[in-house]
Design a protein around this motif. Sequence first.
Motif, PDB file in Angstrom:
ATOM      1  N   ARG A   1      -7.208   6.447   3.098  1.00  0.00           N
ATOM      2  CA  ARG A   1      -7.645   6.426   1.693  1.00  0.00           C
ATOM      3  C   ARG A   1      -7.109   5.187   0.982  1.00  0.00           C
ATOM      4  O   ARG A   1      -7.823   4.545   0.207  1.00  0.00           O
ATOM      5  CB  ARG A   1      -7.199   7.698   0.971  1.00  0.00           C
ATOM      6  CG  ARG A   1      -7.995   8.918   1.343  1.00  0.00           C
ATOM      7  CD  ARG A   1      -7.738  10.092   0.402  1.00  0.00           C
ATOM      8  NE  ARG A   1      -6.339  10.333   0.104  1.00  0.00           N
ATOM      9  CZ  ARG A   1      -5.533  11.135   0.799  1.00  0.00           C
ATOM     10  NH1 ARG A   1      -5.990  11.759   1.854  1.00  0.00           N
ATOM     11  NH2 ARG A   1      -4.286  11.304   0.444  1.00  0.00           N
ATOM     12  N   THR A   2      -5.857   4.829   1.241  1.00  0.00           N
ATOM     13  CA  THR A   2      -5.255   3.648   0.622  1.00  0.00           C
ATOM     14  C   THR A   2      -5.952   2.386   1.122  1.00  0.00           C
ATOM     15  O   THR A   2      -6.220   1.468   0.348  1.00  0.00           O
ATOM     16  CB  THR A   2      -3.750   3.582   0.915  1.00  0.00           C
ATOM     17  OG1 THR A   2      -3.153   4.818   0.513  1.00  0.00           O
ATOM     18  CG2 THR A   2      -3.094   2.446   0.165  1.00  0.00           C
ATOM     19  N   PHE A   3      -6.258   2.341   2.405  1.00  0.00           N
ATOM     20  CA  PHE A   3      -6.984   1.199   2.962  1.00  0.00           C
ATOM     21  C   PHE A   3      -8.349   1.075   2.297  1.00  0.00           C
ATOM     22  O   PHE A   3      -8.764  -0.018   1.909  1.00  0.00           O
ATOM     23  CB  PHE A   3      -7.137   1.346   4.480  1.00  0.00           C
ATOM     24  CG  PHE A   3      -8.022   0.285   5.071  1.00  0.00           C
ATOM     25  CD1 PHE A   3      -7.525  -0.996   5.277  1.00  0.00           C
ATOM     26  CD2 PHE A   3      -9.342   0.556   5.392  1.00  0.00           C
ATOM     27  CE1 PHE A   3      -8.336  -1.996   5.804  1.00  0.00           C
ATOM     28  CE2 PHE A   3     -10.156  -0.428   5.912  1.00  0.00           C
ATOM     29  CZ  PHE A   3      -9.661  -1.702   6.123  1.00  0.00           C
ATOM     30  N   TYR A   4      -9.051   2.183   2.174  1.00  0.00           N
ATOM     31  CA  TYR A   4     -10.379   2.155   1.548  1.00  0.00           C
ATOM     32  C   TYR A   4     -10.275   1.661   0.104  1.00  0.00           C
ATOM     33  O   TYR A   4     -11.100   0.866  -0.346  1.00  0.00           O
ATOM     34  CB  TYR A   4     -11.045   3.530   1.612  1.00  0.00           C
ATOM     35  CG  TYR A   4     -12.468   3.494   1.133  1.00  0.00           C
ATOM     36  CD1 TYR A   4     -13.480   3.023   1.959  1.00  0.00           C
ATOM     37  CD2 TYR A   4     -12.802   3.909  -0.151  1.00  0.00           C
ATOM     38  CE1 TYR A   4     -14.787   2.959   1.525  1.00  0.00           C
ATOM     39  CE2 TYR A   4     -14.104   3.848  -0.592  1.00  0.00           C
ATOM     40  CZ  TYR A   4     -15.097   3.377   0.247  1.00  0.00           C
ATOM     41  OH  TYR A   4     -16.385   3.313  -0.192  1.00  0.00           O
TER      42      TYR A   4
ATOM     43  N   ILE B   1      -1.146  -8.447  -5.366  1.00  0.00           N
ATOM     44  CA  ILE B   1      -0.602  -7.313  -6.134  1.00  0.00           C
ATOM     45  C   ILE B   1      -1.330  -6.004  -5.830  1.00  0.00           C
ATOM     46  O   ILE B   1      -0.680  -4.991  -5.569  1.00  0.00           O
ATOM     47  CB  ILE B   1      -0.598  -7.637  -7.648  1.00  0.00           C
ATOM     48  CG1 ILE B   1       0.460  -8.702  -7.926  1.00  0.00           C
ATOM     49  CG2 ILE B   1      -0.347  -6.388  -8.479  1.00  0.00           C
ATOM     50  CD1 ILE B   1       0.451  -9.240  -9.343  1.00  0.00           C
ATOM     51  N   PRO B   2      -2.676  -5.965  -5.819  1.00  0.00           N
ATOM     52  CA  PRO B   2      -3.326  -4.688  -5.509  1.00  0.00           C
ATOM     53  C   PRO B   2      -3.142  -4.230  -4.058  1.00  0.00           C
ATOM     54  O   PRO B   2      -3.414  -3.078  -3.731  1.00  0.00           O
ATOM     55  CB  PRO B   2      -4.811  -4.955  -5.779  1.00  0.00           C
ATOM     56  CG  PRO B   2      -4.860  -6.182  -6.599  1.00  0.00           C
ATOM     57  CD  PRO B   2      -3.638  -6.972  -6.258  1.00  0.00           C
ATOM     58  N   LEU B   3      -2.669  -5.116  -3.183  1.00  0.00           N
ATOM     59  CA  LEU B   3      -2.447  -4.736  -1.788  1.00  0.00           C
ATOM     60  C   LEU B   3      -1.065  -4.129  -1.552  1.00  0.00           C
ATOM     61  O   LEU B   3      -0.785  -3.634  -0.463  1.00  0.00           O
ATOM     62  CB  LEU B   3      -2.638  -5.951  -0.876  1.00  0.00           C
ATOM     63  CG  LEU B   3      -4.063  -6.471  -0.772  1.00  0.00           C
ATOM     64  CD1 LEU B   3      -4.104  -7.739   0.061  1.00  0.00           C
ATOM     65  CD2 LEU B   3      -4.997  -5.413  -0.207  1.00  0.00           C
TER      66      LEU B   3
ATOM     67  N   ILE C   1       3.034  -0.554   1.305  1.00  0.00           N
ATOM     68  CA  ILE C   1       4.038   0.519   1.219  1.00  0.00           C
ATOM     69  C   ILE C   1       3.643   1.688   2.125  1.00  0.00           C
ATOM     70  O   ILE C   1       4.478   2.204   2.891  1.00  0.00           O
ATOM     71  CB  ILE C   1       4.205   0.973  -0.244  1.00  0.00           C
ATOM     72  CG1 ILE C   1       4.859  -0.130  -1.063  1.00  0.00           C
ATOM     73  CG2 ILE C   1       4.992   2.281  -0.330  1.00  0.00           C
ATOM     74  CD1 ILE C   1       4.845   0.114  -2.565  1.00  0.00           C
ATOM     75  N   VAL C   2       2.371   2.080   2.064  1.00  0.00           N
ATOM     76  CA  VAL C   2       1.918   3.195   2.904  1.00  0.00           C
ATOM     77  C   VAL C   2       1.985   2.820   4.376  1.00  0.00           C
ATOM     78  O   VAL C   2       2.395   3.619   5.224  1.00  0.00           O
ATOM     79  CB  VAL C   2       0.481   3.632   2.500  1.00  0.00           C
ATOM     80  CG1 VAL C   2      -0.098   4.617   3.483  1.00  0.00           C
ATOM     81  CG2 VAL C   2       0.500   4.234   1.103  1.00  0.00           C
TER      82      VAL C   2
ATOM     83  N   ALA D   1       5.489   3.042   5.578  1.00  0.00           N
ATOM     84  CA  ALA D   1       5.936   4.422   5.725  1.00  0.00           C
ATOM     85  C   ALA D   1       5.455   5.035   7.036  1.00  0.00           C
ATOM     86  O   ALA D   1       6.073   5.954   7.564  1.00  0.00           O
ATOM     87  CB  ALA D   1       5.432   5.259   4.547  1.00  0.00           C
ATOM     88  N   TYR D   2       4.349   4.531   7.563  1.00  0.00           N
ATOM     89  CA  TYR D   2       3.800   5.064   8.817  1.00  0.00           C
ATOM     90  C   TYR D   2       4.474   4.465  10.047  1.00  0.00           C
ATOM     91  O   TYR D   2       4.236   4.906  11.148  1.00  0.00           O
ATOM     92  CB  TYR D   2       2.294   4.819   8.906  1.00  0.00           C
ATOM     93  CG  TYR D   2       1.496   5.897   8.221  1.00  0.00           C
ATOM     94  CD1 TYR D   2       1.001   6.972   8.938  1.00  0.00           C
ATOM     95  CD2 TYR D   2       1.232   5.839   6.851  1.00  0.00           C
ATOM     96  CE1 TYR D   2       0.266   7.978   8.323  1.00  0.00           C
ATOM     97  CE2 TYR D   2       0.513   6.831   6.223  1.00  0.00           C
ATOM     98  CZ  TYR D   2       0.035   7.893   6.960  1.00  0.00           C
ATOM     99  OH  TYR D   2      -0.687   8.882   6.345  1.00  0.00           O
ATOM    100  N   THR D   3       5.296   3.439   9.864  1.00  0.00           N
ATOM    101  CA  THR D   3       5.948   2.822  11.033  1.00  0.00           C
ATOM    102  C   THR D   3       7.295   3.429  11.295  1.00  0.00           C
ATOM    103  O   THR D   3       7.887   4.113  10.571  1.00  0.00           O
ATOM    104  CB  THR D   3       6.119   1.304  10.852  1.00  0.00           C
ATOM    105  OG1 THR D   3       6.897   1.048   9.693  1.00  0.00           O
ATOM    106  CG2 THR D   3       4.777   0.640  10.802  1.00  0.00           C
TER     107      THR D   3
END
Length: 150
Positions: free
Chosen positions: A34-37, A137-139, A144-145, A148-150
């Motif tokens: 969702r964050t990627f999209y 900035i918008p990336l 961050i997400v 968190a997945y690593t």
Amino acid sequence: MNAYIRNVSISALLLIALLALHFASPPSGGLWLRTFYDSTHIPIFGLLAIGILSMTPVSWSGQRRFLVSLSIVALLAALSELAQVPTVRDASLRDFISDMMGGVGFLCIAMGISQGHSTYRLRRLSMLLIGFVSMTIPLIPLGIVSAAYT
């Protein structure tokens, strides 16, 4: 065929394709997807801005071309978010801001690397810096997400 008409035709087709891509439903999935999209707003509206810029008359000043292109991007971004209100998709101010930052970023970079925009090196470097910051900035949420997945 006149080169200007060819460029406008190609840009118009790309703009239509990008808008269609933007309105495609996001895939269902976890937070990262969702964050990627959400982060795809930046390149979609950035490319829209470049397409619109290429359709503005070259006889206009660089500042006028920039402002007209960005105004049209703002209108398309607002309409995009408003079109989502009656649907299951989520209209948000954050998406609108990402759309605008993508537009500003791509336009600033395009004008910063364009030889015809300005002969002042400092002005061109400033445009490039503004462009890269506007797109970065918008990336940050995606970074961050991802971390968190690593």
